[in-house]
Design an enzyme around this catalytic site. Structure first.
Site, PDB file in Angstrom:
ATOM      1  CD  GLU A   1      -2.967  -0.624  -0.127  1.00  0.00           C
ATOM      2  OE1 GLU A   1      -3.181   0.569  -0.410  1.00  0.00           O
ATOM      3  OE2 GLU A   1      -3.402  -1.565  -0.803  1.00  0.00           O
TER       4      GLU A   1
ATOM      5  CB  CYS B   1     -22.610   5.207 -14.015  1.00  0.00           C
ATOM      6  SG  CYS B   1     -21.332   6.472 -14.061  1.00  0.00           S
TER       7      CYS B   1
END
Length: 351
Positions: A37, A208
């Site tokens: 990360e 969307c």
DNA sequence: AATTCGGGGAA
DNA sequence: TTCCCAGAATT
């Protein structure tokens, strides 16, 4: 679209198309996920992979990293950029070995207090390595959610950021959080790309908002370019009866240093009086032309061209280093700035 | 709330 | 060239 349908669609897509063979996905321990990360912050997957493999080989666990010299950590980091990440990584490893028994704490609040770990990275570690119900919000997810919700504004603004975090929380499921987290990032990276998103292959296209508007590219809004200062000036197009126009060489330093330009008259003064004073020229001022806007990197210049006819003798202005009477029809290249070139061309066609 | 840190890849 | 990237710390 309900949060449940949202996550189900994302997970369904992931099972069929998601990335599952990345190095940090095999044996995703908190330590390995943490390292990945941090490396992946502002850095693309393909770039990270070789660095990650070297790093894990040299520092396979928290203790090895904590015991290493910072210089060696930085050496393995060389080329990745944002070197504070490497320093934070090393420092955090030492903190965890001294204060947490050498294990990664699986607690969002504790993780966020460690150097280099913010809310998104902490959430990613817990979601990916411990399947905890924690949202993430990286660049890919920001873009996807901004489009899905047609969230107006630049994500750098804290208000927009807050809205996006709320969406991230709403859609993060309770079950299969690790798979969902990987999936939502993959969707952002592979389908909901910055340019030319592949909406035809997107499992979320149906709900969307940006897609419904046909405005996928309108979200997220780009960073507003810094407000450039606006300056205004008047350029005098002083012409003789023969059609020649007065050019003045600009000072060697500053904007358009050394280039030839028209005399610039302050906005507030009377032009005829100014010409008499500056050049000893008697002129008849004509109506100004339309304003020309010229953009520099750091400011914007609004130019009002003002033509004027020289009614007296022009010879009082001595030609030389600083001034020249110039015939715009004869394009003897003199090194002029772009807007001056435009004005000269306009003068030439006017004849 | 805005700036900074940064090299690499893509258009 | 510009923009963007699995962001966080700092002013």
């Amino acid at each position: 679209m309900s949060p449940n349908e949202f996550s189900q669609r994302v997970l369904g897509w992931f099972d069929a198309h998601g990335r599952k063979q990345l190095p940090w996905q095999e044996n995703p321990t908190p330590y390995r996920v943490w390292i990945s990360e941090i490396m992946l912050q502002q850095t693309q997957v393909e770039t990270v992979i070789p660095y990650y493999q070297r790093f894990i080989e040299r520092f396979p666990d928290l203790r090895k990293l904590a015991d290493a010299e910072l210089d060696e950590v930085l050496w393995l980091w060389a080329g990745l950029g944002y070197y504070a990440r490497a320093r934070h990584l090393h420092r955090t490893a030492q903190i965890l070995c001294e204060q947490h028994g050498g294990t990664m704490p699986l607690d969002i609040a504790i993780l966020q207090q460690l150097p280099g770990i913010g809310r998104s990275t902490a959430g990613a570690i817990l979601a990916l390595a411990a399947d905890q119900h924690q949202p993430i919000l990286d660049g890919n997810v920001k873009r996807l959610l901004a489009r899905f919700g047609a969230v107006a504004g630049w994500p750098g603004q804290s208000r927009v950021q807050t809205t996006l975090w709320e969406l991230a929380e709403r859609y993060t499921p309770v079950q299969r959080v690790a798979a969902y987290t990987q999936a939502i990032m993959d969707l952002g990276a592979m389908i909901c790309t910055p340019r030319r998103p592949y909406c035809a292959a997107c499992p979320l296209a149906e709900g969307c908002a940006a897609h419904a508007q046909g405005q996928e590219m309108a979200y997220p809004e780009p960073k507003p370019h810094r407000k450039r200062l606006v300056r205004a000036t008047r350029m005098l197009l002083l012409r003789t009866l023969e059609g020649e126009v007065l050019l003045e060489r600009r000072p060697p330093v500053g904007v358009w240093g050394g280039l030839w330009s028209f005399p610039e008259c302050p906005l507030e003064v009377d032009i005829a009086a100014w010409c008499q004073e500056q050049f000893g020229l008697t002129v008849v001022v004509k109506p100004p032309w339309g304003m020309i806007r010229h953009n520099f990197s750091h400011f914007q210049l609004d130019i009002t061209p003002v033509p004027a006819l020289v009614s007296g003798p022009a010879g009082v202005v001595m030609e030389g280093e600083r001034f020249v009477w110039y015939n715009p029809c004869h394009s003897t290249d003199r090194g002029v700035a772009a807007p001056v070139k435009r004005l000269l061309a306009a003068l030439a066609t006017e004849l």
